[in-house]
Design a protein around this motif. Structure first.
Motif, PDB file in Angstrom:
ATOM      1  N   THR A   1       0.843  -1.188   0.000  1.00  0.00           N
ATOM      2  CA  THR A   1       0.000   0.000   0.000  1.00  0.00           C
ATOM      3  C   THR A   1       0.878   1.238   0.000  1.00  0.00           C
ATOM      4  O   THR A   1       1.945   1.274   0.599  1.00  0.00           O
ATOM      5  N   LYS A   2       0.407   2.256  -0.674  1.00  0.00           N
ATOM      6  CA  LYS A   2       1.172   3.487  -0.799  1.00  0.00           C
ATOM      7  C   LYS A   2       0.741   4.475   0.273  1.00  0.00           C
ATOM      8  O   LYS A   2      -0.397   4.487   0.707  1.00  0.00           O
ATOM      9  N   THR A   3       1.676   5.319   0.636  1.00  0.00           N
ATOM     10  CA  THR A   3       1.346   6.356   1.600  1.00  0.00           C
ATOM     11  C   THR A   3       0.573   7.464   0.899  1.00  0.00           C
ATOM     12  O   THR A   3       0.501   7.527  -0.328  1.00  0.00           O
ATOM     13  N   LYS A   4      -0.013   8.331   1.679  1.00  0.00           N
ATOM     14  CA  LYS A   4      -0.814   9.425   1.128  1.00  0.00           C
ATOM     15  C   LYS A   4       0.051  10.342   0.248  1.00  0.00           C
ATOM     16  O   LYS A   4      -0.384  10.796  -0.807  1.00  0.00           O
ATOM     17  N   GLU A   5       1.276  10.578   0.665  1.00  0.00           N
ATOM     18  CA  GLU A   5       2.173  11.439  -0.106  1.00  0.00           C
ATOM     19  C   GLU A   5       2.520  10.806  -1.450  1.00  0.00           C
ATOM     20  O   GLU A   5       2.584  11.490  -2.471  1.00  0.00           O
ATOM     21  N   GLU A   6       2.736   9.504  -1.461  1.00  0.00           N
ATOM     22  CA  GLU A   6       3.039   8.812  -2.716  1.00  0.00           C
ATOM     23  C   GLU A   6       1.852   8.853  -3.674  1.00  0.00           C
ATOM     24  O   GLU A   6       2.027   9.047  -4.875  1.00  0.00           O
TER      25      GLU A   6
END
Length: 68
Positions: A24-29
């Motif tokens: 899962t990707k972070t919000k920034e990514e």
């Protein structure tokens, strides 16, 4: 019994490490990736090809209805 206990601890530790990995990707990514897809085009740019489709048609001047 001691070897079995150590093997169980190693197994549990390995399972915990493997479960902690995620894709899962972070919000920034996600926001950084979304910037690549944003553009300043209008919503009608996608349908610009349709502007010249019916130029060969003449406008209707008379309506005929079948009276059956």
């Amino acid at each position: 019994m001691n070897k079995r206990f150590v093997m169980i601890i190693i197994f549990v530790f390995t399972v915990v490490l493997l479960c902690s990995c995620s894709k899962t990707k972070t919000k920034e990514e996600i926001l950084k990736e979304a910037e690549n897809y944003t553009s300043t085009s209008t919503e009608y740019d996608s349908f610009a090809y349709q502007a010249d489709i019916g130029k060969w048609l003449a406008p209707e001047t008379e309506y005929n209805y079948d009276k059956n």
